[in-house]
Design a protein around this motif. Structure first.
Motif: not given
Length: 295
Positions: A89-93, A104-112, A126-137
């Motif tokens: 669990v992470v206390c953050d937006l 450091g993970a190989d893959l990040l998975v999120v629901g649409a 949230v998924s849009t922000q992750v899609l735009d900002r995440s540097p990893g696959d």
């Protein structure tokens, strides 16, 4: 050890994403971490209309995460052994917390889509922000994604879109490995459109121009596979005539996975997602892997 991080928030789409991530981790032999983000204005586990809890803390968030994982389907009918899930669990937006947890993970998975937002939108905030900002696959799993019930290695296909760019080459290498892991067919697709010559040109010139565009598309497919180790993988190439987004989406319908690069040949280099990859993610009815690393 390689690792997959999956975002969990208790929504149905989150359950579908967790199910997909669990299968992927089991197939690849990777570790799996389920992450729930929370803060005092986003109290996970609280029912609709529940009063604000001034005593809400990390332990309450952990209880909610454990409950979400417990009730999610585990896809045992697909012939995949359940994978132990680490819980965090992470206390953050939400987007900040998921991107941070996935470092450091190989893959990040999120629901649409998650719990909030407008249901008519294909992708939540949230998924849009992750899609735009995440540097990893990452993999975006739509709510409409159908579960795969056949055992791995007996059926299924992965579709990889290519335009001949360096980014598409990296996505193709990732797709080859994914197909090898699953034992399924890899279909490499490239969409092309001819440029109309207008009424002043003879029919033979129009036919010749169309044939030239189709041959060029075939060369893109052949070039994309040059130097890629496809041993043990059945690979098929498809030159699709028509608008790229519509053609790729139609071809990928029913596939286990659609693999795209975050950027292609066109557009502004300052943009994180290309003009083709973004609508593919937004409109796909199958999980979409967006590959950002060079591989």
């Amino acid at each position: 050890m390689s690792k997959i991080v999956v975002g969990v928030d208790g929504s149905h789409c989150s359950d579908v994403a967790l199910s997909w991530a669990r299968r992927e981790a089991a197939a690849r032999g990777w570790d799996l971490t389920a992450v729930l983000t929370w803060d005092y204005l986003n109290q996970a586990g609280a029912g609709v209309g529940a009063p604000f809890d001034v005593a809400y803390d990390e332990s309450a968030a952990r209880e909610a995460l454990a409950e979400y994982i417990e009730r999610a389907p585990d896809d045992e009918t697909a012939g995949v052994a359940p994978k132990a899930i680490e819980q965090q669990v992470v206390c953050d937006l939400p987007a900040n917390g998921l991107i941070s947890a996935a470092q450091g993970a190989d893959l990040l998975v999120v629901g649409a889509r998650g719990q909030g937002g407008l249901r008519r939108l294909a992708l939540g905030s949230v998924s849009t922000q992750v899609l735009d900002r995440s540097p990893g696959d990452l993999v975006i799993v739509p709510e409409a994604a159908a579960p795969v019930t056949a055992p791995r290695g007996t059926s299924g296909r992965i579709v990889a879109a290519t335009d001949g760019s360096e980014g598409a080459a990296a996505a193709l290498r990732w797709a080859v490995e994914a197909a090898r892991t699953r034992g399924c067919t890899l279909e490499v697709v490239h969409a092309w459109e001819d440029a109309p010559l207008g009424g002043g040109f003879p029919v033979t010139a129009t036919v010749h121009a169309r044939s030239s565009y189709e041959h060029a598309a075939r060369r893109v497919l052949d070039g994309a596979l040059t130097g890629v180790d496809t041993r043990g993988v059945k690979v098929e190439g498809f030159a699709l005539e028509g608008p790229a987004v519509a053609q790729v989406l139609a071809h990928a319908r029913g596939a286990e996975l659609l693999v795209v690069s975050s950027r292609g040949l066109g557009g502004l280099k300052g943009l994180l997602l290309g003009s083709v990859s973004r609508p593919l993610v937004h409109k796909a009815t199958v999980p979409v892997a967006v590959i950002k690393r060079p591989h």
